[in-house]
Design an enzyme around this catalytic site. Structure first.
Site, PDB file in Angstrom:
ATOM      1  N   GLU A 275       3.199 -20.366   4.461  1.00  0.00           N
ATOM      2  CA  GLU A 275       2.942 -19.340   3.442  1.00  0.00           C
ATOM      3  C   GLU A 275       4.234 -18.669   2.989  1.00  0.00           C
ATOM      4  O   GLU A 275       4.408 -17.464   3.158  1.00  0.00           O
ATOM      5  CB  GLU A 275       2.008 -18.266   4.030  1.00  0.00           C
ATOM      6  CG  GLU A 275       0.697 -18.797   4.566  1.00  0.00           C
ATOM      7  CD  GLU A 275      -0.083 -17.745   5.359  1.00  0.00           C
ATOM      8  OE1 GLU A 275       0.461 -16.660   5.652  1.00  0.00           O
ATOM      9  OE2 GLU A 275      -1.244 -18.014   5.680  1.00  0.00           O
ATOM     10  N   ARG A 278       8.907 -14.773  -0.194  1.00  0.00           N
ATOM     11  CA  ARG A 278      10.245 -14.326  -0.573  1.00  0.00           C
ATOM     12  C   ARG A 278      11.216 -15.495  -0.735  1.00  0.00           C
ATOM     13  O   ARG A 278      12.059 -15.497  -1.621  1.00  0.00           O
ATOM     14  CB  ARG A 278      10.768 -13.383   0.514  1.00  0.00           C
ATOM     15  CG  ARG A 278      12.035 -12.645   0.139  1.00  0.00           C
ATOM     16  CD  ARG A 278      12.605 -11.921   1.350  1.00  0.00           C
ATOM     17  NE  ARG A 278      11.639 -11.155   2.089  1.00  0.00           N
ATOM     18  CZ  ARG A 278      11.397  -9.857   1.903  1.00  0.00           C
ATOM     19  NH1 ARG A 278      12.051  -9.178   0.993  1.00  0.00           N
ATOM     20  NH2 ARG A 278      10.488  -9.238   2.636  1.00  0.00           N
ATOM     21  N   TYR A 318      12.287   0.560   2.030  1.00  0.00           N
ATOM     22  CA  TYR A 318      12.838  -0.133   3.211  1.00  0.00           C
ATOM     23  C   TYR A 318      14.348   0.006   3.322  1.00  0.00           C
ATOM     24  O   TYR A 318      14.977  -0.784   4.036  1.00  0.00           O
ATOM     25  CB  TYR A 318      12.514  -1.644   3.153  1.00  0.00           C
ATOM     26  CG  TYR A 318      11.154  -2.011   2.643  1.00  0.00           C
ATOM     27  CD1 TYR A 318      10.004  -1.687   3.367  1.00  0.00           C
ATOM     28  CD2 TYR A 318      11.007  -2.694   1.443  1.00  0.00           C
ATOM     29  CE1 TYR A 318       8.752  -2.039   2.890  1.00  0.00           C
ATOM     30  CE2 TYR A 318       9.756  -3.052   0.961  1.00  0.00           C
ATOM     31  CZ  TYR A 318       8.630  -2.720   1.688  1.00  0.00           C
ATOM     32  OH  TYR A 318       7.396  -3.073   1.207  1.00  0.00           O
ATOM     33  N   CYS A 343      12.136  11.726 -10.374  1.00  0.00           N
ATOM     34  CA  CYS A 343      12.493  13.042  -9.842  1.00  0.00           C
ATOM     35  C   CYS A 343      12.304  13.153  -8.341  1.00  0.00           C
ATOM     36  O   CYS A 343      11.505  13.976  -7.867  1.00  0.00           O
ATOM     37  CB  CYS A 343      11.718  14.102 -10.587  1.00  0.00           C
ATOM     38  SG  CYS A 343      12.258  14.145 -12.299  1.00  0.00           S
ATOM     39  N   GLU A 344      12.955  12.321  -7.609  1.00  0.00           N
ATOM     40  CA  GLU A 344      13.063  12.527  -6.167  1.00  0.00           C
ATOM     41  C   GLU A 344      14.299  11.787  -5.658  1.00  0.00           C
ATOM     42  O   GLU A 344      14.680  10.764  -6.218  1.00  0.00           O
ATOM     43  CB  GLU A 344      11.801  12.107  -5.423  1.00  0.00           C
ATOM     44  CG  GLU A 344      11.312  10.714  -5.647  1.00  0.00           C
ATOM     45  CD  GLU A 344      10.018  10.472  -4.859  1.00  0.00           C
ATOM     46  OE1 GLU A 344      10.119  10.256  -3.651  1.00  0.00           O
ATOM     47  OE2 GLU A 344       8.928  10.519  -5.467  1.00  0.00           O
TER      48      GLU A 344
END
Ligand code: LLP
Length: 420
Positions: A275, A278, A318, A343-344
């Site tokens: 499977e 990535r 991550y 905005c963070e």
């Protein structure tokens, strides 16, 4: 190796200049290389050529765009899906139902039924009660559902904690020590064709050792299950093989992985299922963005780009590294922070990184963004949902339209009792 390269001082995706895509489609935009997907698909298959029976199920969560899925279907891949939505995508892209594997720790009864309706090839059971439910539904239709039992080998994948799935404390699979008893009970159920086991210990693995340890544990379990009289025909070895995000990271090659698999599984006598996600998608895509401002600060200058954490969530989630390069690099470099407009403070792609010197209006790319990029995008801060483009040689197509914030707003309702 990927298909985004400098030619005459400017970055191209295959034979298309990225500046042309930015001009015509706007930014931020994900840009995929068809050739990249095809090569990764071919190389992964080639790596496994010494294994007798192989079934390849692209983990479509990595990049579920329909055009991408069509490329994978043409490359002979089935799909690993984790929701009814992903299942419908796989089928819409032309994958055969029998080549679809349904994974996922929280499948609903409706999704189990949907899998049976569609005639998928295999359910990967995550726990006993799910198997009982699937058996009930299948037996009620006079069917037996092809399935395997996912085991949790309690192996540390050596990857980021949030994408590690094979430790005892993770929510996935049944403890490998409990597997023989659970397997025996499930094997007796009338609605199941229980035919093997599955394991997947995590993502972005840069070493074969944890995979080999897992496969050896699975091999020992196979021997136990067979000794107990079970007929085992399928083993799903999951995905997880990493890619290079930054210089110095050297994931195992497809050939090394394949050689390890062949060595460990030589006597298993089963169809092996894989499977990969990535590994196929990561380096087949970049996120193309425009620099909005270069903002001075007491520390490093802030490069504010028009892509944000809602478009590429991996750094915020991550602490992931994505190489950043100017589309037309001048050769000059500087040390800067890179952030988006959200905005963070978590909306920061890099801190104190040496990068190509960029100025307001310049184009740049975040590399290795083909996997877990667009698919994890949101519209946070009422931003548009990012667009996606696929390049094929000298041509390209928009394969996902940008969804304007206004369209999303149009789906919302203010109840009449709030306006009275
Ligand atoms: N099979 C199963 C059962 C999985 O849970 C996954 C990934 C895969 C296969 C594919 O793994 P891959 O070959 O792509 O490593 N959003 C995170 C990654 C989450 C992976 C989830 N499961 C990230 O951006 O790093």
């Amino acid at each position: 190796m990927d298909d985004f390269r400098l030619k005459d001082g400017e970055f191209y995706a295959e034979d298309v200049p990225l500046s042309r895509i930015a001009e015509e489609v706007g930014t931020p935009v994900y840009v995929y290389s068809r050739a990249g997907f095809e090569r990764h698909a071919r190389d992964f298959r080639e790596g496994l050529k010494t294994c007798a029976r192989v079934h390849l199920a692209y983990a479509i969560k990595a990049n579920p765009n329909l055009a991408v899925l069509r490329v994978m279907a043409n490359a002979g891949y089935g799909a690993d899906v984790v929701s009814g939505g992903e299942l419908e995508r796989a089928l819409a892209a032309g994958m055969a139902a029998k080549d679809v594997v349904f994974s996922g720790v929280g499948k609903t009864r409706a999704e189990l039924t949907q899998g049976l309706d569609r005639g998928i090839g295999q359910f990967n059971l995550e726990h006993e009660a799910e198997g009982v439910a699937l058996s009930d539904i299948a037996a009620g239709r006079g069917e037996r559902a092809p399935c395997v039992l996912r085991v949790n080998p309690d192996v540390d994948a050596g990857t980021h904690a949030k994408i590690s799935t094979g430790k005892a404390e993770n929510k996935f699979g049944v403890a490998i020590a409990d597997a023989p008893a659970i397997y025996a009970r499930l094997a007796r159920l009338p609605g199941l064709d229980l035919r093997g086991v599955a394991s997947h210990i995590g993502s972005q693995l840069l070493s074969l050792a944890p995979m080999e340890a897992t496969y050896r544990r699975v091999g020992a379990l196979l021997a136990d299950l067979r000794a107990a009289g079970h007929r085992i025909s399928h083993v799903d070895l999951g995905g997880g093989l990493g890619v290079t995000y930054r210089a110095g990271e050297t994931p195992p090659s497809d050939a090394e992985y394949g050689a390890m698999v062949a060595r460990v599984t030589r006597d298993w006598g089963v169809a092996l299922m894989f499977e990969p996600g990535r590994r196929i998608a990561g380096n087949a895509g970049v996120l193309l963005t425009r620099v909005l401002w270069v903002k001075p600060s007491p520390g490093n200058p802030w490069v504010i780009v028009d892509a944000a954490m809602n478009d590429l969530a991996r750094p915020a989630l991550y602490d992931a590294w994505h190489d950043f390069e100017a589309v037309s690099p001048s050769g000059e470099r500087f040390v800067a922070n890179i952030a988006g407009p959200v905005c963070e403070s978590g909306d920061t792609f890099a801190k104190g990184r040496k990068i190509d010197r960029v100025a307001d209006g310049d184009l740049a790319i975040f590399r290795t963004a083909g996997a877990y990029g667009a698919t994890m995008a949101s519209t946070y801060n009422s931003r548009d949902l990012v667009a996606e483009v696929m390049v094929d040689g000298g041509r390209y197509a928009v394969v996902a339209e940008r969804i304007p914030a206004a369209r999303i707003m149009a789906e919302e309702h203010v109840p009449e009792w709030l306006t009275a």
